[in-house]
Write a protein that holds these residues in place. Sequence first.
Motif, PDB file in Angstrom:
ATOM      1  N   GLN A  83     -10.054  14.754   0.122  1.00  0.00           N
ATOM      2  CA  GLN A  83     -11.110  14.371  -0.081  1.00  0.00           C
ATOM      3  C   GLN A  83     -10.971  12.733   0.124  1.00  0.00           C
ATOM      4  O   GLN A  83     -11.885  11.957  -0.545  1.00  0.00           O
ATOM      5  CB  GLN A  83     -11.128  14.622  -1.818  1.00  0.00           C
ATOM      6  CG  GLN A  83     -11.479  15.849  -2.015  1.00  0.00           C
ATOM      7  CD  GLN A  83     -11.301  16.219  -3.503  1.00  0.00           C
ATOM      8  OE1 GLN A  83     -10.954  15.536  -4.281  1.00  0.00           O
ATOM      9  NE2 GLN A  83     -11.538  17.586  -3.946  1.00  0.00           N
ATOM     10  N   GLY A  84     -10.149  12.330   0.860  1.00  0.00           N
ATOM     11  CA  GLY A  84     -10.095  10.900   1.243  1.00  0.00           C
ATOM     12  C   GLY A  84      -9.058   9.857   0.442  1.00  0.00           C
ATOM     13  O   GLY A  84      -8.878   8.779   0.868  1.00  0.00           O
ATOM     14  N   ALA A  85      -8.200  10.854  -0.638  1.00  0.00           N
ATOM     15  CA  ALA A  85      -7.271   9.941  -1.288  1.00  0.00           C
ATOM     16  C   ALA A  85      -6.022   9.805  -0.471  1.00  0.00           C
ATOM     17  O   ALA A  85      -5.861  10.400   0.847  1.00  0.00           O
ATOM     18  CB  ALA A  85      -6.951  10.343  -2.539  1.00  0.00           C
ATOM     19  N   ARG A  86      -5.198   9.071  -0.785  1.00  0.00           N
ATOM     20  CA  ARG A  86      -3.729   8.927   0.006  1.00  0.00           C
ATOM     21  C   ARG A  86      -2.689   8.987  -1.054  1.00  0.00           C
ATOM     22  O   ARG A  86      -2.575   8.684  -2.126  1.00  0.00           O
ATOM     23  CB  ARG A  86      -3.773   7.502   0.775  1.00  0.00           C
ATOM     24  CG  ARG A  86      -3.501   6.346  -0.081  1.00  0.00           C
ATOM     25  CD  ARG A  86      -3.667   4.907   0.540  1.00  0.00           C
ATOM     26  NE  ARG A  86      -2.870   4.731   1.627  1.00  0.00           N
ATOM     27  CZ  ARG A  86      -1.762   4.341   1.417  1.00  0.00           C
ATOM     28  NH1 ARG A  86      -1.320   3.928   0.176  1.00  0.00           N
ATOM     29  NH2 ARG A  86      -0.528   4.152   2.341  1.00  0.00           N
ATOM     30  N   LEU A  87      -1.553   9.639  -0.503  1.00  0.00           N
ATOM     31  CA  LEU A  87      -0.494   9.617  -1.159  1.00  0.00           C
ATOM     32  C   LEU A  87       0.364   8.379  -1.345  1.00  0.00           C
ATOM     33  O   LEU A  87       0.962   7.668  -0.261  1.00  0.00           O
ATOM     34  CB  LEU A  87       0.597  10.703  -0.610  1.00  0.00           C
ATOM     35  CG  LEU A  87       1.847  10.996  -1.351  1.00  0.00           C
ATOM     36  CD1 LEU A  87       1.804  11.358  -2.839  1.00  0.00           C
ATOM     37  CD2 LEU A  87       2.901  12.068  -0.506  1.00  0.00           C
ATOM     38  N   LEU A  88       0.578   7.517  -2.520  1.00  0.00           N
ATOM     39  CA  LEU A  88       1.228   6.457  -2.638  1.00  0.00           C
ATOM     40  C   LEU A  88       2.589   6.428  -2.590  1.00  0.00           C
ATOM     41  O   LEU A  88       3.606   5.718  -1.902  1.00  0.00           O
ATOM     42  CB  LEU A  88       0.566   5.701  -3.707  1.00  0.00           C
ATOM     43  CG  LEU A  88       1.136   4.477  -4.223  1.00  0.00           C
ATOM     44  CD1 LEU A  88       0.715   3.389  -3.008  1.00  0.00           C
ATOM     45  CD2 LEU A  88       0.673   3.850  -5.404  1.00  0.00           C
ATOM     46  N   PHE A  89       3.106   7.393  -3.474  1.00  0.00           N
ATOM     47  CA  PHE A  89       4.720   7.721  -3.241  1.00  0.00           C
ATOM     48  C   PHE A  89       4.781   9.004  -4.021  1.00  0.00           C
ATOM     49  O   PHE A  89       3.955   9.743  -4.538  1.00  0.00           O
ATOM     50  CB  PHE A  89       5.395   6.555  -4.269  1.00  0.00           C
ATOM     51  CG  PHE A  89       5.178   6.583  -5.655  1.00  0.00           C
ATOM     52  CD1 PHE A  89       5.943   7.483  -6.473  1.00  0.00           C
ATOM     53  CD2 PHE A  89       4.367   5.542  -6.109  1.00  0.00           C
ATOM     54  CE1 PHE A  89       5.801   7.552  -7.747  1.00  0.00           C
ATOM     55  CE2 PHE A  89       3.956   5.700  -7.331  1.00  0.00           C
ATOM     56  CZ  PHE A  89       4.772   6.792  -8.382  1.00  0.00           C
ATOM     57  N   SER A  90       5.839   9.662  -3.352  1.00  0.00           N
ATOM     58  CA  SER A  90       6.565  11.026  -4.169  1.00  0.00           C
ATOM     59  C   SER A  90       7.497  10.893  -5.019  1.00  0.00           C
ATOM     60  O   SER A  90       8.213   9.760  -5.167  1.00  0.00           O
ATOM     61  CB  SER A  90       6.782  12.036  -2.878  1.00  0.00           C
ATOM     62  OG  SER A  90       7.933  11.491  -2.227  1.00  0.00           O
TER      63      SER A  90
END
Length: 295
Positions: free
Chosen positions: A165-172
């Motif tokens: 949906q356009g979000a991004r993974l900042l950290f896992s």
Amino acid sequence: MTTAKFRIARTLWAGLFPLYWMEALQLLPADFEIVDVEEYDQTLELLAAGEIDGNFQSLADLLLMVGRGVDLRLLMASDLSVGVDGVVCRPEIEHVSDLAGKRLALSLHSYPHVLIQQVLAIHGMAETDVTLVDLRGERVPEALQHGKIDAGHTWGTHINEACAQGARLLFSSAAFPGLLVDSLVARPETVARAPASWVEFIHAHERALAWWETDQEAGFTIVAERCGLSVAAVRAMMTGFTLYSTESARPLFARDATQPPALYASGRLLTRFYLEKGLLPAAPDLDTIITPLVV
């Protein structure tokens, strides 16, 4: 007179794949039944209410429930996940420091709260630098899409959903690995009712895991057919997971361990967190709680 079966909760989580294999291979003991539950947090509510007899859950949630007066025992370690969960965010947020002043969703006072506190500290921040929003991880993608939050903790397919949906993974969770060991827990009086049955359940879990290690694709196919997913999707869900046997889990129970994923080390870290938050009346006795049935 028929004795009621022991009820074990299951959510769609790779660490619980052995429960599908136990059913398919007819290894599930006759005095147990699996109860499918939509959301993980619901399993905690069911266990607290006595509507299920056992649950696979994090040590963080176990300690929190003990602090609320629910007497529980950790019977076996089942799985460790690293990098499976994490924080997704609006695309313009590129660094952890960019979270300052932003709305960050998470399940308050549970495992993700501890994870986020540790990651913020690594970057010289405190949780007071962000606005925490209490929200279940399953609901983060929708809340992010509708602008109700700026970032949120979630996992697995929900990370993929948010990113699509356009979000991004900042950290896992790989940023602070080892905290998320799931374990089978139950009330001590429930185990005392039929301790041999619980040991049999753990041995059946062990046999299912040993079978999967000889034919992983067959195991993925069983889960895919049962859950209406593609085999590729199920295989991808296993990325970052370690499924524990009794032998491979042995180091987790070392009392003098100082680092997660060892349960005593994690337990001490989590206890400090909960005492700081005023959520535990006193430090729990980890020796009382951590009582593996099969050593």
